[in-house]
Design a protein around this motif. Structure first.
Motif, PDB file in Angstrom:
ATOM      1  N   SER A  85       0.796  -1.231   0.000  1.00  0.00           N
ATOM      2  CA  SER A  85       0.000   0.000   0.000  1.00  0.00           C
ATOM      3  C   SER A  85       0.828   1.279   0.000  1.00  0.00           C
ATOM      4  CB  SER A  85      -0.936   0.009   1.213  1.00  0.00           C
ATOM      5  OG  SER A  85      -0.212   0.359   2.380  1.00  0.00           O
ATOM      6  N   SER A 126      -8.587   3.512  -4.330  1.00  0.00           N
ATOM      7  CA  SER A 126      -7.835   4.635  -3.740  1.00  0.00           C
ATOM      8  C   SER A 126      -7.928   5.910  -4.566  1.00  0.00           C
ATOM      9  CB  SER A 126      -6.361   4.219  -3.650  1.00  0.00           C
ATOM     10  OG  SER A 126      -5.553   5.352  -3.446  1.00  0.00           O
ATOM     11  N   SER A 127      -7.898   7.033  -3.881  1.00  0.00           N
ATOM     12  CA  SER A 127      -7.855   8.339  -4.542  1.00  0.00           C
ATOM     13  C   SER A 127      -6.602   8.492  -5.407  1.00  0.00           C
ATOM     14  CB  SER A 127      -7.873   9.455  -3.498  1.00  0.00           C
ATOM     15  OG  SER A 127      -6.862   9.242  -2.535  1.00  0.00           O
ATOM     16  N   LEU A 177     -11.315   5.464  -1.423  1.00  0.00           N
ATOM     17  CA  LEU A 177     -11.025   6.186  -0.198  1.00  0.00           C
ATOM     18  C   LEU A 177      -9.856   7.145  -0.379  1.00  0.00           C
ATOM     19  CD1 LEU A 177     -13.083   4.216   0.834  1.00  0.00           C
ATOM     20  CD2 LEU A 177     -11.661   3.790   2.841  1.00  0.00           C
ATOM     21  N   PHE A 178     -10.053   8.370   0.087  1.00  0.00           N
ATOM     22  CA  PHE A 178      -8.965   9.342   0.139  1.00  0.00           C
ATOM     23  C   PHE A 178      -8.147   9.044   1.390  1.00  0.00           C
ATOM     24  CE2 PHE A 178      -9.675  12.577  -3.257  1.00  0.00           C
ATOM     25  CZ  PHE A 178     -10.663  11.869  -3.911  1.00  0.00           C
ATOM     26  N   ASN A 179      -6.973   9.669   1.506  1.00  0.00           N
ATOM     27  CA  ASN A 179      -6.051   9.365   2.623  1.00  0.00           C
ATOM     28  C   ASN A 179      -6.792   9.386   3.952  1.00  0.00           C
ATOM     29  OD1 ASN A 179      -4.567  10.556   0.343  1.00  0.00           O
ATOM     30  ND2 ASN A 179      -2.770  10.283   1.636  1.00  0.00           N
ATOM     31  N   GLU A 188       5.754   4.765   7.882  1.00  0.00           N
ATOM     32  CA  GLU A 188       6.366   5.263   6.650  1.00  0.00           C
ATOM     33  C   GLU A 188       5.507   6.333   5.975  1.00  0.00           C
ATOM     34  OE1 GLU A 188       4.938   2.413   7.222  1.00  0.00           O
ATOM     35  OE2 GLU A 188       4.520   1.221   5.442  1.00  0.00           O
ATOM     36  N   LYS A 193       4.825   9.828  10.264  1.00  0.00           N
ATOM     37  CA  LYS A 193       6.261  10.121  10.265  1.00  0.00           C
ATOM     38  C   LYS A 193       6.506  11.502  10.872  1.00  0.00           C
ATOM     39  CE  LYS A 193      10.183  10.676   7.106  1.00  0.00           C
ATOM     40  NZ  LYS A 193      10.670  10.584   5.719  1.00  0.00           N
ATOM     41  N   GLU A 210      13.949  14.172   8.058  1.00  0.00           N
ATOM     42  CA  GLU A 210      13.908  14.623   6.657  1.00  0.00           C
ATOM     43  C   GLU A 210      12.613  14.207   5.967  1.00  0.00           C
ATOM     44  OE1 GLU A 210      18.641  14.392   5.608  1.00  0.00           O
ATOM     45  OE2 GLU A 210      17.460  12.556   5.413  1.00  0.00           O
ATOM     46  N   LEU A 211      12.151  15.100   5.095  1.00  0.00           N
ATOM     47  CA  LEU A 211      10.944  14.828   4.319  1.00  0.00           C
ATOM     48  C   LEU A 211      11.206  15.111   2.841  1.00  0.00           C
ATOM     49  CD1 LEU A 211       8.263  16.581   6.580  1.00  0.00           C
ATOM     50  CD2 LEU A 211       8.592  14.115   6.320  1.00  0.00           C
ATOM     51  N   ASN A 213       8.517  16.149  -0.649  1.00  0.00           N
ATOM     52  CA  ASN A 213       7.730  17.271  -1.175  1.00  0.00           C
ATOM     53  C   ASN A 213       6.745  17.811  -0.123  1.00  0.00           C
ATOM     54  OD1 ASN A 213       6.149  18.970  -2.678  1.00  0.00           O
ATOM     55  ND2 ASN A 213       5.239  17.356  -3.947  1.00  0.00           N
ATOM     56  N   ARG A 218      -3.262  16.920   0.267  1.00  0.00           N
ATOM     57  CA  ARG A 218      -4.035  15.708   0.492  1.00  0.00           C
ATOM     58  C   ARG A 218      -5.309  16.000   1.265  1.00  0.00           C
ATOM     59  NH1 ARG A 218      -1.081  14.173  -2.773  1.00  0.00           N
ATOM     60  NH2 ARG A 218       0.104  12.229  -2.957  1.00  0.00           N
ATOM     61  N   ILE A 252       1.355  19.296   2.986  1.00  0.00           N
ATOM     62  CA  ILE A 252       2.119  18.626   4.039  1.00  0.00           C
ATOM     63  C   ILE A 252       2.626  19.698   5.017  1.00  0.00           C
ATOM     64  CG2 ILE A 252       4.059  17.040   4.495  1.00  0.00           C
ATOM     65  CD1 ILE A 252       1.990  15.987   2.334  1.00  0.00           C
ATOM     66  N   GLU A 299       4.854  12.503  -9.015  1.00  0.00           N
ATOM     67  CA  GLU A 299       4.121  12.884  -7.794  1.00  0.00           C
ATOM     68  C   GLU A 299       2.642  13.130  -8.103  1.00  0.00           C
ATOM     69  OE1 GLU A 299       3.330  12.905  -4.725  1.00  0.00           O
ATOM     70  OE2 GLU A 299       4.770  14.255  -3.755  1.00  0.00           O
TER      71      GLU A 299
HETATM   72  P1  GDR Z   1       0.065   8.672  -0.170  1.00  0.00           P
HETATM   73  O1  GDR Z   1       0.546   8.841   1.352  1.00  0.00           O
HETATM   74  O2  GDR Z   1       1.187   8.525  -1.106  1.00  0.00           O
HETATM   75  O3  GDR Z   1      -0.895   9.788  -0.421  1.00  0.00           O
HETATM   76  O4  GDR Z   1      -0.671   7.263  -0.129  1.00  0.00           O
HETATM   77  P2  GDR Z   1       1.936   9.275   1.977  1.00  0.00           P
HETATM   78  O5  GDR Z   1       1.627   9.665   3.374  1.00  0.00           O
HETATM   79  O6  GDR Z   1       2.993   8.263   1.749  1.00  0.00           O
HETATM   80  O7  GDR Z   1       2.337  10.574   1.125  1.00  0.00           O
HETATM   81  C1  GDR Z   1       1.515  11.733   1.109  1.00  0.00           C
HETATM   82  C2  GDR Z   1       2.259  12.878   0.434  1.00  0.00           C
HETATM   83  O8  GDR Z   1       3.343  13.286   1.278  1.00  0.00           O
HETATM   84  C3  GDR Z   1       4.482  13.497   0.492  1.00  0.00           C
HETATM   85  N1  GDR Z   1       5.701  13.362   1.312  1.00  0.00           N
HETATM   86  C4  GDR Z   1       6.100  12.239   1.929  1.00  0.00           C
HETATM   87  N2  GDR Z   1       5.537  11.011   2.009  1.00  0.00           N
HETATM   88  C5  GDR Z   1       6.165  10.076   2.754  1.00  0.00           C
HETATM   89  N3  GDR Z   1       5.609   8.870   2.877  1.00  0.00           N
HETATM   90  N4  GDR Z   1       7.363  10.316   3.386  1.00  0.00           N
HETATM   91  C6  GDR Z   1       7.971  11.544   3.313  1.00  0.00           C
HETATM   92  O9  GDR Z   1       9.039  11.748   3.888  1.00  0.00           O
HETATM   93  C7  GDR Z   1       7.314  12.552   2.568  1.00  0.00           C
HETATM   94  N5  GDR Z   1       7.591  13.853   2.298  1.00  0.00           N
HETATM   95  C8  GDR Z   1       6.620  14.326   1.551  1.00  0.00           C
HETATM   96  C9  GDR Z   1       4.386  12.432  -0.602  1.00  0.00           C
HETATM   97  O10 GDR Z   1       5.250  12.756  -1.685  1.00  0.00           O
HETATM   98  C10 GDR Z   1       2.897  12.524  -0.910  1.00  0.00           C
HETATM   99  O11 GDR Z   1       2.649  13.546  -1.802  1.00  0.00           O
HETATM  100  C11 GDR Z   1      -1.537   6.898   0.931  1.00  0.00           C
HETATM  101  C12 GDR Z   1      -1.472   5.369   1.092  1.00  0.00           C
HETATM  102  O12 GDR Z   1      -2.173   4.994   2.249  1.00  0.00           O
HETATM  103  C13 GDR Z   1      -2.081   4.685  -0.108  1.00  0.00           C
HETATM  104  O13 GDR Z   1      -2.173   3.280   0.140  1.00  0.00           O
HETATM  105  C14 GDR Z   1      -3.495   5.248  -0.339  1.00  0.00           C
HETATM  106  O14 GDR Z   1      -4.081   4.664  -1.467  1.00  0.00           O
HETATM  107  C15 GDR Z   1      -3.433   6.758  -0.501  1.00  0.00           C
HETATM  108  O15 GDR Z   1      -2.857   7.316   0.675  1.00  0.00           O
HETATM  109  C16 GDR Z   1      -4.808   7.366  -0.692  1.00  0.00           C
END
Ligand code: GDR
Ligand code: NDP
Length: 338
Positions: A85, A126-127, A177-179, A188, A193, A210-211, A213, A218, A252, A299
């Motif tokens: 996922s 998923s969205s 479903l959206f997030n 993760e 995080k 560290e992050l 984008n 969302r 974010i 992205e």
């Molecule tokens: P997403 O969730 O990809 O939307 O999928 P995620 O939380 O991984 O990322 C959301 C946004 O944040 C940005 N981002 C980072 N993401 C992660 N994981 N780690 C980082 O350090 C970070 N920095 C910035 C990402 O680029 C992204 O834009 C989730 C999952 O649960 C899927 O299974 C589900 O289908 C969707 O939500 C809807």
């Protein structure tokens, strides 16, 4: 008569909340996970349902394991939540993601069709399928434009679920479903995080984290409410697809601002692009840095859902806004810290 539900992906965030929800509705709940997952049941333990479920090992890559479970029980409803996922990881393991997140769904549908087509089926769509969005607010009819191996696998599952519904008259529905987040979210994913990172800083366990984008947007809701929508989808007269979302979207960076504010952290953003940082105003030390390793090859920049159909047909609507969700996540993280 007590109904029997099978939840694939019982060890995940949604599996745990849905298991709890269905037990409260007096279902017999069979939860499946893959062989390696048996020890990872902290979520079920946290909800106090660890000993109330029946466990079955069922690797979604193996149709014989799926058939074995369906032959063993008289199942009324299946909730297919199991998947690779994590969108980021799908770029590194596109074949495994397609096999599990995509073909895994077809293996279950084929098993249902051949053994008992009366079983009701829920697919965790998923969205992310909307990807590079083609409509400002995404609804059930918005064209799909997926941007990752994960999202493409979910599109396959979404369409094959519709195809089994249309071809064989099966009760097969997808929740788009959206997030949705919670204290049980995997570490993760960006929301948990961030919260874990900020608390570790406050406890002096790390200096910074560290992050990637910060500017992706969302539509974040509360997972505990979203699992109720899954159940509702299987209780209506006709199978269909439903968007489940809050209708609000945030970056974010905004998520971080709300979290640091709730934690009473005195911080500010400085710099631009790869040099953008969050610093502690008092000692000027960096708390959050950007590391391009967390950028995705492709992205999804903007998602926001229109949940009108779910509201009208299922009587479902979100109750928790982002501020409240962040409070729930932080309070819980502090409670279980260490
Ligand atoms: P997403 O969730 O990809 O939307 O999928 P995620 O939380 O991984 O990322 C959301 C946004 O944040 C940005 N981002 C980072 N993401 C992660 N994981 N780690 C980082 O350090 C970070 N920095 C910035 C990402 O680029 C992204 O834009 C989730 C999952 O649960 C899927 O299974 C589900 O289908 C969707 O939500 C809807
Ligand atoms: P998680 O990642 O927390 O849980 C996924 C589950 O799938 C885990 O139990 C995992 O087991 C299991 N799994 C992974 N690979 C396999 C495999 N090969 N065979 C059998 N089981 C496997 O996800 P969530 O609970 O957050 O999400 C549930 C579903 O909803 C997923 O399909 C996800 O893609 C989808 N979704 C989630 C959204 C969200 O915001 N949370 C939004 C939209 C859709 P293990 O413990 O071994 O990893």
């Amino acid at each position: 008569m007590k109904k029997t539900a099978l939840i694939t992906g019982i060890s995940g965030q949604d599996g745990a909340y849905l298991g709890q929800f269905l037990l409260n509705k007096n279902y017999k709940v069979i939860g499946s996970d893959r062989r390696s997952a048996r020890s990872v049941n902290w979520r079920l333990r946290r909800l106090g349902i660890e000993n109330k479920l029946i466990y079955e090992e069922m690797e979604l890559g193996e149709i014989y394991e799926i058939q074995r479970v369906f032959k063993k029980y008289k199942i009324d409803e299946v909730y297919n939540l199991a998947a690779q996922s994590f969108v980021g990881a799908s770029f590194n393991s596109p074949l495994n993601t397609s096999n599990i997140t995509g073909l895994g769904t077809l293996r279950i549908l084929e098993t249902i069709r051949s053994l008992n087509p009366k079983i009701k089926f829920y697919q965790a769509s998923s969205s992310e399928m909307f990807g590079d969005v083609l409509e400002r607010k995404q609804k059930e009819t918005t064209p799909l434009n997926p941007q990752s191996p994960y999202a493409i696998s979910k599109v396959f599952s979404h369409y094959i679920t519709q195809n089994y519904r249309n071809s064989y008259g099966m009760f097969a529905s997808s929740g788009i479903l959206f997030n949705h987040e919670s204290p049980l979210r995997g570490e993760e994913f960006v929301t948990r995080k961030i919260i874990i990172g900020l608390i570790k800083i406050l406890k002096n366990d790390i200096k910074y984290f560290e992050l990637g984008n910060l500017y992706a947007k969302r539509d974040w809701g509360y997972a505990k409410e979203y699992v109720e929508a899954m159940w509702k989808m299987l209780q209506v007269k006709k199978p269909s697809d439903y968007v489940i979302a809050t209708g609000k979207t945030y970056t974010i960076k905004k998520f971080i601002d709300i979290a640091t504010n709730y934690l009473n952290m005195n911080v500010k953003w400085i710099g631009k692009g790869l040099n953008e940082k969050l610093i502690d105003i008092k000692n000027k030390k960096t708390i959050i840095k950007i590391n391009p390793k967390f950028f995705r090859p492709s992205e999804v920049n903007f998602l926001v859902g229109n949940f009108s159909k779910a509201k009208k047909e299922l009587g479902w609507k979100p109750k928790t806004n982002l501020k409240k969700l962040i409070k729930i996540m932080i309070d819980d993280e502090l409670k279980y810290y260490n």
